[in-house]
Design an enzyme around this catalytic site. Structure first.
Site, PDB file in Angstrom:
ATOM      1  N   GLY A   1       0.797  -1.223   0.000  1.00 13.87           N
ATOM      2  CA  GLY A   1       0.000   0.000   0.000  1.00 13.87           C
ATOM      3  C   GLY A   1       0.827   1.269   0.000  1.00 13.87           C
ATOM      4  O   GLY A   1       2.023   1.245  -0.246  1.00 13.87           O
TER       5      GLY A   1
ATOM      6  N   GLN B   1      14.289  -9.546  -3.926  1.00 12.63           N
ATOM      7  CA  GLN B   1      12.964 -10.132  -3.718  1.00 12.63           C
ATOM      8  C   GLN B   1      12.497 -10.880  -4.967  1.00 12.63           C
ATOM      9  O   GLN B   1      12.035 -12.026  -4.894  1.00 12.63           O
ATOM     10  CB  GLN B   1      11.971  -9.020  -3.379  1.00 12.63           C
ATOM     11  CG  GLN B   1      10.508  -9.416  -3.476  1.00 12.63           C
ATOM     12  CD  GLN B   1       9.599  -8.306  -2.981  1.00 12.63           C
ATOM     13  OE1 GLN B   1       9.446  -8.129  -1.789  1.00 12.63           O
ATOM     14  NE2 GLN B   1       8.995  -7.569  -3.891  1.00 12.63           N
TER      15      GLN B   1
ATOM     16  N   GLY C   1       5.362   3.715  -8.985  1.00 16.07           N
ATOM     17  CA  GLY C   1       6.028   2.415  -9.133  1.00 16.07           C
ATOM     18  C   GLY C   1       5.003   1.293  -9.094  1.00 16.07           C
ATOM     19  O   GLY C   1       4.958   0.428  -9.978  1.00 16.07           O
ATOM     20  N   HIS C   2       4.150   1.335  -8.072  1.00 15.61           N
ATOM     21  CA  HIS C   2       3.079   0.327  -7.972  1.00 15.61           C
ATOM     22  C   HIS C   2       2.150   0.411  -9.194  1.00 15.61           C
ATOM     23  O   HIS C   2       1.726  -0.608  -9.734  1.00 15.61           O
ATOM     24  CB  HIS C   2       2.230   0.569  -6.719  1.00 15.61           C
ATOM     25  CG  HIS C   2       2.988   0.502  -5.423  1.00 15.61           C
ATOM     26  ND1 HIS C   2       3.188   1.587  -4.617  1.00 15.61           N
ATOM     27  CD2 HIS C   2       3.580  -0.547  -4.791  1.00 15.61           C
ATOM     28  CE1 HIS C   2       3.867   1.224  -3.536  1.00 15.61           C
ATOM     29  NE2 HIS C   2       4.117  -0.063  -3.612  1.00 15.61           N
TER      30      HIS C   2
HETATM   31  P1  AMP Z   1       5.955  -2.497  -1.726  1.00 13.80           P
HETATM   32  O1  AMP Z   1       4.599  -1.916  -1.553  1.00 13.80           O
HETATM   33  O2  AMP Z   1       7.061  -1.518  -1.450  1.00 13.80           O
HETATM   34  O3  AMP Z   1       6.131  -3.831  -1.046  1.00 13.80           O
HETATM   35  O4  AMP Z   1       6.113  -2.803  -3.273  1.00 13.80           O
HETATM   36  C1  AMP Z   1       5.180  -3.595  -3.968  1.00 13.80           C
HETATM   37  C2  AMP Z   1       5.726  -3.898  -5.342  1.00 13.80           C
HETATM   38  O5  AMP Z   1       5.961  -2.675  -6.032  1.00 13.80           O
HETATM   39  C3  AMP Z   1       7.071  -4.642  -5.297  1.00 13.80           C
HETATM   40  O6  AMP Z   1       7.096  -5.629  -6.325  1.00 13.80           O
HETATM   41  C4  AMP Z   1       8.067  -3.554  -5.574  1.00 13.80           C
HETATM   42  O7  AMP Z   1       9.258  -4.019  -6.176  1.00 13.80           O
HETATM   43  C5  AMP Z   1       7.285  -2.668  -6.523  1.00 13.80           C
HETATM   44  N1  AMP Z   1       7.848  -1.317  -6.503  1.00 13.80           N
HETATM   45  C6  AMP Z   1       8.040  -0.530  -5.413  1.00 13.80           C
HETATM   46  N2  AMP Z   1       8.637   0.624  -5.764  1.00 13.80           N
HETATM   47  C7  AMP Z   1       8.841   0.561  -7.100  1.00 13.80           C
HETATM   48  C8  AMP Z   1       9.436   1.442  -8.065  1.00 13.80           C
HETATM   49  N3  AMP Z   1       9.941   2.622  -7.715  1.00 13.80           N
HETATM   50  N4  AMP Z   1       9.465   1.043  -9.355  1.00 13.80           N
HETATM   51  C9  AMP Z   1       8.957  -0.167  -9.715  1.00 13.80           C
HETATM   52  N5  AMP Z   1       8.387  -1.038  -8.870  1.00 13.80           N
HETATM   53  C10 AMP Z   1       8.335  -0.682  -7.584  1.00 13.80           C
END
Ligand code: AMP
Length: 280
Positions: free
Chosen positions: A31, A153, A36-37
């Site tokens: 969340g 990851q 990015g998300h």
């Molecule tokens: P998180 O909410 O931080 O656990 O991220 C959820 C997903 O979004 C994971 O697969 C992350 O690698 C991806 N993610 C987070 N930040 C970015 C970003 N800046 N660019 C691309 N994917 C992202």
């Protein structure tokens, strides 16, 4: 768009879609959504009949002194963003739903979970693998989308999918950055203005590695030294690790003659930022 908090309800929906021959794309997140998300959601939207985004701040991937409690949360803004992006279902269980009393089973990724981020976060990837496998079982996606931002990851999950014979396609999407190069992250809100300004040095270090590699440099020590010089410009930064490793076993590489992951984690105060690039 609907929001589902209950595992049985989510299971029923997934089963019905699968019976109807519909493809499900899953985007697992914690969340506090940013571009990015949304890039993962857009990719899922383009390739699946149904898009499910999970929003779950997973306690089992946080160490005892980490930021689980203060991790930013904003369900209202996240729902609006998901609705706009064409998400069909937000799956947002609470911790009790995912880890009820008596819960004991965890997925252990082995040695690759103890390298890079695993050194300072020894239980992190066990928590990630466990929650992602649970999400896969609950939502039964054909496709699941992850960001290159969390390079380790992705590699660990790819290993898990192969090792446990899961019939799911993993997709790795590029890192989305702020205008000044800082990788977008929910944790960037923790940074003070001064830390935020200096945090661009992670991307400067990434660019330096790419530039040297393009110019023909293949010696890891030389590239790492040049990257360290960039990071040293950020006086508030404390480097957790900076390494060039093989993309399968995550062990250090001296001479770059195959695909490698250049990865770093840097502390600004108690905020830990990561960045990376793939060479070769
Ligand atoms: P998180 O909410 O931080 O656990 O991220 C959820 C997903 O979004 C994971 O697969 C992350 O690698 C991806 N993610 C987070 N930040 C970015 C970003 N800046 N660019 C691309 N994917 C992202």
């Amino acid at each position: 768009m609907i929001i589902v908090n209950n595992i049985d309800e989510m299971h029923d929906l997934s089963n019905k879609w699968r019976q109807d021959g519909k493809s499900i794309g899953l985007v697992p997140t914690m969340g506090y959504l940013h571009e990015g998300h949304l890039s993962l959601i857009n990719a899922a939207r383009g390739e699946n009949d149904i898009v499910v985004t999970s929003i779950f701040v997973n306690p089992s991937q946080f160490g005892p002194n980490e930021d689980f409690e203060r991790y930013p949360r904003d369900m209202e803004a996240d729902s609006a963003a998901c609705e706009l992006a064409g998400v069909d279902v937000i799956f947002a269980p609470d911790a009790q739903e995912m880890y009820p009393e008596g819960y004991t089973t965890y997925v252990e990724p082995g040695a690759i979970g103890q390298r890079l981020c695993g050194v300072t976060r020894p239980i992190h990837f066990r928590g990630v693998c466990t929650v992602v496998l649970k999400l896969f079982n609950i939502i039964q996606p054909l496709n699941a989308y992850f960001g290159q931002k969390d390079a380790q990851q992705y590699l660990i999950l790819k290993r898990m999918v192969a090792d446990l014979n899961l019939d799911i396609n993993l997709h790795r999407m590029p890192i989305i950055r702020e205008a000044d190069g800082l990788a977008k992250s929910s944790r960037n809100v923790y940074l003070t203005p001064e830390q935020r300004e200096q945090a661009t040095m992670l991307f400067a270090a990434v660019k330096k590695a790419e530039q040297l590699y393009r110019a023909g440099e293949r010696d890891s020590a030389t590239i790492l030294a040049a990257m360290s010089d960039e990071l040293a410009k950020a006086s508030l930064a404390k480097v957790d690790y900076l390494q060039i490793v093989e993309t399968d076993n995550l062990l250090p590489v001296q001479h770059i003659d195959r695909e490698v992951l250049v990865a770093m984690a840097v502390y600004f105060g108690s905020t830990r930022l990561i960045d990376n690039t793939i060479l070769g």
